[in-house]
Design a protein around this motif. Structure first.
Motif, PDB file in Angstrom:
ATOM      1  N   LEU A 157       0.842  -1.188   0.000  1.00  0.00           N
ATOM      2  CA  LEU A 157       0.000   0.000   0.000  1.00  0.00           C
ATOM      3  C   LEU A 157       0.884   1.247   0.000  1.00  0.00           C
ATOM      4  CD1 LEU A 157      -3.038   0.529   0.186  1.00  0.00           C
ATOM      5  CD2 LEU A 157      -2.739   0.949   2.609  1.00  0.00           C
ATOM      6  N   GLU A 158       2.007   1.120   0.693  1.00  0.00           N
ATOM      7  CA  GLU A 158       2.943   2.230   0.811  1.00  0.00           C
ATOM      8  C   GLU A 158       3.303   2.811  -0.561  1.00  0.00           C
ATOM      9  OE1 GLU A 158       5.996   0.854   3.370  1.00  0.00           O
ATOM     10  OE2 GLU A 158       7.158   2.694   3.194  1.00  0.00           O
ATOM     11  N   ARG A 159       3.579   1.913  -1.511  1.00  0.00           N
ATOM     12  CA  ARG A 159       3.950   2.379  -2.849  1.00  0.00           C
ATOM     13  C   ARG A 159       2.730   2.951  -3.559  1.00  0.00           C
ATOM     14  NH1 ARG A 159       8.817   1.485  -1.881  1.00  0.00           N
ATOM     15  NH2 ARG A 159       9.402  -0.530  -1.046  1.00  0.00           N
ATOM     16  N   LEU A 160       1.622   2.259  -3.372  1.00  0.00           N
ATOM     17  CA  LEU A 160       0.393   2.688  -4.030  1.00  0.00           C
ATOM     18  C   LEU A 160       0.035   4.110  -3.619  1.00  0.00           C
ATOM     19  CD1 LEU A 160      -1.533   1.077  -5.883  1.00  0.00           C
ATOM     20  CD2 LEU A 160      -3.042   0.869  -3.922  1.00  0.00           C
ATOM     21  N   ILE A 161       0.229   4.406  -2.348  1.00  0.00           N
ATOM     22  CA  ILE A 161      -0.135   5.725  -1.835  1.00  0.00           C
ATOM     23  C   ILE A 161       0.671   6.809  -2.532  1.00  0.00           C
ATOM     24  CG2 ILE A 161       0.024   7.202   0.209  1.00  0.00           C
ATOM     25  CD1 ILE A 161      -2.361   5.468   0.285  1.00  0.00           C
ATOM     26  N   GLY A 162       1.928   6.508  -2.825  1.00  0.00           N
ATOM     27  CA  GLY A 162       2.753   7.479  -3.525  1.00  0.00           C
ATOM     28  C   GLY A 162       2.128   7.874  -4.861  1.00  0.00           C
ATOM     29  N   ILE A 163       1.674   6.867  -5.595  1.00  0.00           N
ATOM     30  CA  ILE A 163       1.044   7.134  -6.885  1.00  0.00           C
ATOM     31  C   ILE A 163      -0.293   7.837  -6.680  1.00  0.00           C
ATOM     32  CG2 ILE A 163       0.191   6.067  -8.998  1.00  0.00           C
ATOM     33  CD1 ILE A 163       2.006   3.663  -8.311  1.00  0.00           C
ATOM     34  N   ALA A 164      -1.057   7.338  -5.718  1.00  0.00           N
ATOM     35  CA  ALA A 164      -2.398   7.881  -5.503  1.00  0.00           C
ATOM     36  C   ALA A 164      -2.351   9.361  -5.145  1.00  0.00           C
ATOM     37  CB  ALA A 164      -3.116   7.098  -4.402  1.00  0.00           C
ATOM     38  N   THR A 165      -1.412   9.742  -4.284  1.00  0.00           N
ATOM     39  CA  THR A 165      -1.379  11.158  -3.888  1.00  0.00           C
ATOM     40  C   THR A 165      -0.944  12.036  -5.059  1.00  0.00           C
ATOM     41  OG1 THR A 165       0.822  10.799  -2.980  1.00  0.00           O
ATOM     42  CG2 THR A 165      -1.002  10.856  -1.419  1.00  0.00           C
ATOM     43  N   LEU A 166      -0.111  11.474  -5.928  1.00  0.00           N
ATOM     44  CA  LEU A 166       0.305  12.243  -7.100  1.00  0.00           C
ATOM     45  C   LEU A 166      -0.910  12.548  -7.982  1.00  0.00           C
ATOM     46  CD1 LEU A 166       2.859  13.333  -8.446  1.00  0.00           C
ATOM     47  CD2 LEU A 166       2.930  11.249  -9.816  1.00  0.00           C
TER      48      LEU A 166
END
Lengths: 244, 255
Positions: A157-166
């Motif tokens: 999820l940690e990586r996903l959040i990076g993309i999602a916030t972008l």
């Protein structure tokens, strides 16, 4: 809790020579990039775009920092969670408050931008800013609790959040005014928990004006985020020590 | 069998604890999304580790109890349940009184913070307020035997023995009513070990409940009032240390 917060702040500043400057330098550098892209290259039709971006981007940065950092708020304190029984959601709250402190530290920079463009400092901020901080704290803490808890169970999820916030940043009227969104898509703005907050910040900072509808929207999102975060947290908290 | 809470410090009532073998969490999102039904099916019959099964006992106030047993028998799990860090899958764990857990030595210390800052942080987490920690600060530093200059340095510069000493010093200075100690005496030099034992003896004399996990069977026999033997998650002996240690040795020799 104060002790925990002081601890986080001290760690953040420990081996950095410039300390405070960093909490301002990063959002400022970002603002510069966006200024170049949107104003200089794309020629967006917004007066005083630099000020416009700073007023939206700084509050956004607080939210983003907390959400991206949330994965680490619990994992980073694994030692504490495994050793002592205490209210673990405090760790998340402290993480969010830590980012809040950095946001508050950057407020004078916004004030400088306002002064430079001939806009006055307002007495109404004395209640408007705390109100908005409180609402954003609610939204941010709620989402951070969701992310921090869920991340224990699904590590990527940690990586996903990076993309999602972008993506989220570009979908939120931070870098462009909301009325540039085509009319048939505007209803989507209400689905965005950050939209009413960002617009309120801008209204309060630029004109000393708060739109009640936007404040109500932000409050509704704050309550929803807190409830969702709390619900997930209380359901899974029992197993934290096994997972961190 | 259930006695009043006045004389009871810790009660395990049919406690069972399982750990999932941890595959589902390690799989990652992609796998989970792509093969959702399959993963759900697997999760249900995922191998579980039964760390404790149907364990019941009651530790009375002021008792000095040792938990012994081979590796993986559920000793540390039991302590973590007492500390409230883990919760049981079945049965109930009840504790009465302020607990000071020493589950892993020096755990709970942040490497970037100084010894002094860590003392404050840990004291607060163990349930003291800030001025109470300040009041005990001197005693903690003295007990740890660390140089005053060392206390102001980050914990990452400490040797592992120093971390252990500081951890123990904090744990015994928060005036616990129940002290949980997981194999602490294995680290630290001889004088420090002696000081730890002395402190635990004086705690015992003043009525503090102590639970230790230890492989140092000689000490268990010499010091404790009672020993519990865990084997493969089950309580297989309970009584005078000498007798329980004997059972344990005999069983291990037979394997």
């Amino acid at each position: 809790m104060l002790v925990l917060l002081a601890k986080e702040l001290r760690i953040r500043y420990k081996s950095t020579a410039l300390g405070y400057a960093w909490s301002v330098a990063y959002p400022l550098a970002l603002a510069l990039v966006f200024y170049f892209v949107f104003k200089v290259v794309a020629r967006i039709q917004v007066e005083n775009y630099a000020l416009f971006v700073v007023m939206g981007l700084f509050p956004w940065q607080w939210f983003q920092n907390s959400i991206v950092g949330a994965s680490g708020f619990l994992l980073g304190n694994a030692q504490l969670i495994k050793k002592v029984r205490f209210e673990r959601s405090l760790l998340v709250l402290v993480g969010v408050l830590n980012d809040l402190v950095h946001f508050l530290a950057s407020l004078p920079v916004i004030a400088l931008f306002l002064l430079a463009s001939g806009s006055p400092l307002r007495a109404a901020w004395l209640w408007q800013v705390p109100l908005l901080v409180l609402l954003q704290l609610g939204v941010t803490f709620g989402f951070a609790l969701l992310v921090a808890t869920a991340n224990l169970f699904l590590r990527d999820l940690e990586r996903l959040i990076g993309i999602a916030t972008l993506l989220w940043l570009y979908l939120t009227p931070v870098l462009y005014p909301w009325d540039m969104v085509p009319e048939r898509l505007r209803w989507t703005l209400w689905l965005n928990p950050l939209n009413p907050l960002i617009q309120s910040w801008r209204g309060a900072l630029a004109d000393g004006h708060l739109d009640p509808a936007l404040v109500a929207g932000a409050a509704a999102w704050a309550v929803a985020a807190l409830l969702a975060g709390r619900l997930l947290y209380t359901r899974l908290e029992r197993r934290f020590a096994e997972l961190v | 069998m259930p006695s009043s809470s006045e004389s009871c410090a810790i009660r395990f009532d049919g406690v069972g604890k399982t750990y999932r073998a941890g595959r589902a969490t390690a799989l990652g999102l992609k796998h989970m999304l792509l093969r959702l039904p399959e993963v759900a099916r697997e999760a249900r019959r995922e191998p579980v580790v039964q760390a404790l099964r149907d364990v019941s006992f009651e530790i009375r106030r002021g008792e000095w109890t040792a938990i012994i047993g081979p590796n993986g028998s559920g000793k540390s799990t039991s302590l973590a349940l007492m500390a409230g860090v883990l919760s049981p899958n079945s049965g109930a764990v009840s504790t009465y009184g302020r607990i000071s857990p020493l589950l892993e030595l020096g755990a709970g210390f942040h490497p970037e913070l100084t010894g002094a800052e860590n003392i404050e942080l840990n004291g607060v987490l163990l349930g003291l307020c800030r001025h109470e920690v300040r009041a005990r600060f001197g005693a903690i530093v003295e007990f740890s035997g660390l140089e005053p200059a060392m206390i102001e340095r980050p914990v990452r510069t400490y040797s592992s023995g120093m971390v252990a000493r500081l951890g123990f010093a904090v744990a015994v200075n928060v005036e616990p009513e129940i002290l949980l100690v997981d194999e602490v005496l294995a680290v630290g030099d001889e004088p420090f070990q002696r000081r730890c034992l002395e402190r635990m003896r004086s705690f015992h004399a003043s009525g503090v409940t102590i639970v230790v996990v230890s492989h140092t069977l000689g000490l268990v026999e010499a010091l404790c009032d009672r020993a519990l033997l865990l084997d493969q998650g089950q309580l297989t002996a309970d009584g005078r240390p000498a007798a329980v240690v004997e059972t344990y040795r005999a069983r291990m020799a037979a394997r």
